[in-house]
Write a protein that holds these residues in place. Structure first.
Motif, mmCIF file in Angstrom:
data_model
loop_
_atom_site.group_PDB
_atom_site.id
_atom_site.type_symbol
_atom_site.label_atom_id
_atom_site.label_comp_id
_atom_site.label_asym_id
_atom_site.label_seq_id
_atom_site.Cartn_x
_atom_site.Cartn_y
_atom_site.Cartn_z
ATOM 1 N N CYS A 4 41.317 44.583 42.125
ATOM 2 C CA CYS A 4 40.239 43.761 41.559
ATOM 3 C C CYS A 4 38.880 44.198 42.094
ATOM 4 N N ALA A 5 38.823 44.601 43.338
ATOM 5 C CA ALA A 5 37.550 45.025 43.913
ATOM 6 C C ALA A 5 37.010 46.247 43.179
ATOM 7 N N THR A 6 37.903 47.052 42.665
ATOM 8 C CA THR A 6 37.469 48.218 41.898
ATOM 9 C C THR A 6 37.075 47.832 40.481
ATOM 10 N N TYR A 7 37.882 46.961 39.887
ATOM 11 C CA TYR A 7 37.710 46.739 38.443
ATOM 12 C C TYR A 7 36.779 45.598 38.073
ATOM 13 N N ALA A 8 36.664 44.616 38.923
ATOM 14 C CA ALA A 8 35.789 43.487 38.571
ATOM 15 C C ALA A 8 34.361 43.935 38.250
ATOM 16 N N PRO A 9 33.774 44.856 39.022
ATOM 17 C CA PRO A 9 32.413 45.292 38.683
ATOM 18 C C PRO A 9 32.322 46.048 37.363
ATOM 19 N N MET A 10 33.478 46.480 36.841
ATOM 20 C CA MET A 10 33.422 47.220 35.578
ATOM 21 C C MET A 10 33.445 46.298 34.367
ATOM 22 N N LEU A 11 33.700 45.040 34.610
ATOM 23 C CA LEU A 11 33.895 44.131 33.481
ATOM 24 C C LEU A 11 32.668 44.003 32.593
ATOM 25 N N THR A 12 31.487 44.198 33.154
ATOM 26 C CA THR A 12 30.273 44.035 32.351
ATOM 27 C C THR A 12 29.679 45.369 31.919
ATOM 28 N N ALA A 13 30.492 46.405 31.970
ATOM 29 C CA ALA A 13 30.018 47.699 31.479
ATOM 30 C C ALA A 13 29.876 47.641 29.973
ATOM 31 N N ALA C 103 34.163 37.844 47.933
ATOM 32 C CA ALA C 103 33.504 37.517 46.670
ATOM 33 C C ALA C 103 34.519 37.403 45.540
ATOM 34 N N LEU C 104 35.682 37.997 45.767
ATOM 35 C CA LEU C 104 36.662 38.009 44.689
ATOM 36 C C LEU C 104 37.572 36.787 44.699
ATOM 37 N N PHE C 105 38.025 36.407 45.874
ATOM 38 C CA PHE C 105 39.058 35.377 45.883
ATOM 39 C C PHE C 105 38.535 34.028 46.336
ATOM 40 N N ASP C 106 37.570 33.522 45.582
ATOM 41 C CA ASP C 106 37.030 32.205 45.895
ATOM 42 C C ASP C 106 37.514 31.161 44.890
ATOM 43 N N GLY C 107 38.383 31.550 43.987
ATOM 44 C CA GLY C 107 38.950 30.584 43.048
ATOM 45 C C GLY C 107 37.986 30.105 41.983
ATOM 46 N N ALA C 108 36.839 30.758 41.852
ATOM 47 C CA ALA C 108 35.851 30.276 40.887
ATOM 48 C C ALA C 108 36.070 30.838 39.493
ATOM 49 N N GLU C 109 36.893 31.901 39.415
ATOM 50 C CA GLU C 109 36.967 32.575 38.125
ATOM 51 C C GLU C 109 37.555 31.676 37.036
ATOM 52 N N PHE C 177 27.397 43.214 40.372
ATOM 53 C CA PHE C 177 28.518 42.291 40.540
ATOM 54 C C PHE C 177 28.155 41.176 41.515
ATOM 55 N N HIS C 178 27.599 41.536 42.647
ATOM 56 C CA HIS C 178 27.250 40.514 43.643
ATOM 57 C C HIS C 178 26.141 39.597 43.136
ATOM 58 N N ALA C 179 25.198 40.171 42.409
ATOM 59 C CA ALA C 179 24.105 39.345 41.871
ATOM 60 C C ALA C 179 24.661 38.323 40.881
ATOM 61 N N LYS C 181 27.684 37.217 40.701
ATOM 62 C CA LYS C 181 28.564 36.280 41.406
ATOM 63 C C LYS C 181 27.751 35.149 42.018
ATOM 64 N N LYS C 182 26.661 35.527 42.679
ATOM 65 C CA LYS C 182 25.811 34.512 43.311
ATOM 66 C C LYS C 182 25.207 33.601 42.255
ATOM 67 N N MET C 183 24.765 34.221 41.173
ATOM 68 C CA MET C 183 24.149 33.452 40.107
ATOM 69 C C MET C 183 25.146 32.456 39.544
ATOM 70 N N GLN C 184 26.363 32.917 39.308
ATOM 71 C CA GLN C 184 27.360 32.026 38.726
ATOM 72 C C GLN C 184 27.758 30.929 39.707
ATOM 73 N N ALA C 185 27.794 31.250 40.984
ATOM 74 C CA ALA C 185 28.106 30.215 41.981
ATOM 75 C C ALA C 185 27.047 29.120 41.933
#
Lengths: 172, 150, 205
Positions: A4-13, C103-109, C177-179, C181-185
């Motif tokens: 997921c750490a690799t692919y999550a950032p690709m989701l908005t490509a 940032a990935l496993f916070d259960g927010a998705e 991605f981090h931006a 994530k923060k925005m969505q939080a």
């Protein structure tokens, strides 16, 4: 590091931003990952919201003075005589006010123009004259003016149309 | 801001809470907000534009009148084809009517019965109409300014 | 618009004030929107937007007609905006090529998309969040605001972002991605929605 750490950032490509290899690996990962599917749904849900919000903030704001203020910060010497100005050989030296002056000579507006020159030059208003002719609605802004007792003059400025009356009230 | 939603249990369903009442979108409104001001322009007196008229400064400076004051204001939610009367200090009336509006433009009719003057003007959203409504007397004249979606 | 940008640029270069004024009016709000996203303060954004057009005018001679005026003026606006908030700049601790696991496993998705679904009641939430999203943006550090604005408002691609910001593509993607994530939080917080830490995913349909 998880997939997921690799692919999550690709989701908005967007189209073309990932290599074919990356794209196919992303699809494979998505097929088996509910979390990333949910992340993708979240991204789609807020897609465009930021651009929308900033555009609305801009739309709400009164921009009527903006271009005037910009023009006022530019040197008047930057602007040349109006290249479209043709006229009789005795025409005034041109400029955005050139045609106005030429027309006004025939319409006793000399007094009004004396006030125009310094103020308008500093502000570099985009100014031209139109007769009070009917204009089509729907495309460019239209102006129609008729009066039984007064002679209307229409000025179209960068801030909007102005209707003035020639002459004074005494002696009509 | 009102409280909106609360997360529900593991099933993922969401319970509704108080919802924000949202105003109707502008497109559905029958009329539009319009700001009409009565202005007095004068050749005499020290050149000055009243502070509340500064947004009209560029247009006003294109005239021979050097001194500008506000002499009245009407803020109306104008419905189509419903005339709005604007009174001038000398007792005359000016009648402003909204004829039509599209996404980015509005068409107004301005009538000045005393001089049998009638104008029809279409302007874009960002712009203002400045319309003289009395002939100049004693170096002074009255105008109205019209601004849709102020 | 009747007259195209490049023709207006040519006329402005030749000294036509009206042509330049038309360009200003045509792009003023877009430039302001970009500036507002980056500098946060509306009055500062106004000044920055004006500066951008003044700078455009100063550099009219160097504009090449094989590129777009819109890209050019927005690039200038971004540059001036970033400069205006440069004191705010600080290095991002999570600005690395790898995405932080936390940032990935916070259960927010999935919560936001479920809440923002398609039925009419949920549209009210969308309007509410749209009103608040600029507040959320303002709470992000400058580098996150900038990359989001460039991506979302100016529409730059990963490659263009990499070039504009001087960072590798991998960093572009992780920073975005981090931006987000923060925005969505923050949006979840505004909406009164709380993630469930430890929840793996929204398993059900």
């Amino acid at each position: 590091m998880t997939d997921c750490a690799t692919y999550a950032p690709m989701l908005t490509a967007r189209a073309g931003e990932l290599t074919r290899e990356e794209e196919s690996r992303l699809h494979a990962h998505l097929a088996g990952c509910g979390a990333c599917q949910a992340r993708l749904a979240d991204e789609r849900a807020v897609d465009g919201m930021l651009a929308d919000a900033l555009s609305r903030a801009a739309a709400r704001r009164d921009f009527s003075e903006f271009s005037t203020q910009v023009m006022a910060r530019l040197p008047a010497s930057a602007w040349k005589p109006d290249p479209a100005d043709r006229g009789d050989p005795g025409a005034e030296p041109s400029g955005p006010l050139g045609r106005l002056r030429a027309w006004a000579r025939h319409h006793k507006l000399a007094a009004a123009l004396a006030a125009l020159a310094p103020a308008a030059a500093a502000v570099a208003l985009f100014l031209w004259l139109e007769r009070a002719d009917p204009s089509a609605l729907g495309g460019m802004p239209g102006v129609e003016v008729s009066s039984e007792t007064l002679a209307p003059i229409v000025l179209d400025t960068s801030d909007g149309p102005m209707i003035l009356f020639d002459g004074d009230g005494e002696g009509t | 801001m009102t409280n909106l939603w609360k997360a529900a249990a593991a099933a993922g369903a969401l319970a509704a809470a108080a919802l924000l009442a949202t105003p109707a979108e502008a497109a559905a409104d029958p009329g539009i907000p319009v700001r009409i001001r009565v202005l007095k322009g004068s050749r005499q007196g020290p050149p000055a534009v009243a502070p509340q008229l500064r947004d009209l400064g560029a247009q006003l400076s294109a005239t021979a009148y050097v001194r500008w004051d506000q002499a009245g204001e009407v803020n109306a939610s104008m419905d189509f084809k419903k005339p709005v009367n604007v009174g001038l200090p000398d007792g005359q009336q000016v009648v402003v009517t909204l004829l039509e509006s599209r996404k980015d433009t509005a068409t107004f009719e301005v009538q000045v019965p005393a001089s049998r003057t009638q104008s029809r003007l279409t302007i874009a959203k960002d712009k203002r109409i400045v319309h003289q409504v009395t002939a100049e007397r004693g170096g002074e004249a009255y105008f109205v300014s019209i601004r849709p979606w102020p | 618009m009747e007259v195209d940008d490049l023709e207006l640029v040519d006329r402005a270069r030749a000294g036509d004030a009206g042509a330049f004024g038309t360009l200003v009016v045509r792009y003023q709000r877009k430039v302001y929107a970009v500036a507002l996203g980056i500098v946060k303060d509306p009055d500062l954004a106004w000044d920055v937007a004006q500066d951008a057009f003044v700078r455009v005018h100063q550099n009219l001679a160097t504009f090449r007609s094989d590129s777009s005026f819109s890209t050019w003026v927005l690039r200038i606006a971004t540059h001036i905006s970033i400069d205006a908030v440069r004191k705010e700049r600080r290095s991002l601790k999570d600005d690395v090529a790898d995405v932080a696991e936390s940032a990935l496993f916070d259960g927010a998705e999935g919560i936001l998309s479920t809440a923002l679904g398609t039925n009419p009641q949920e549209t009210a939430l969308r309007r509410e969040l749209t009103d608040r999203i600029t507040d959320a943006l303002a709470q992000l550090p400058e580098a996150h605001r900038t990359i989001l604005v460039l991506r979302e408002v100016e529409g730059l691609s990963y490659e263009e972002l990499a070039e504009r910001l001087g960072i590798p593509k991998g960093t572009v993607m992780s920073r975005l991605f981090h931006a987000r994530k923060k925005m969505q939080a923050l949006l979840l917080r505004y909406a009164g929605l709380t993630p469930r830490p430890g929840r793996a995913a929204a398993e059900d349909a």
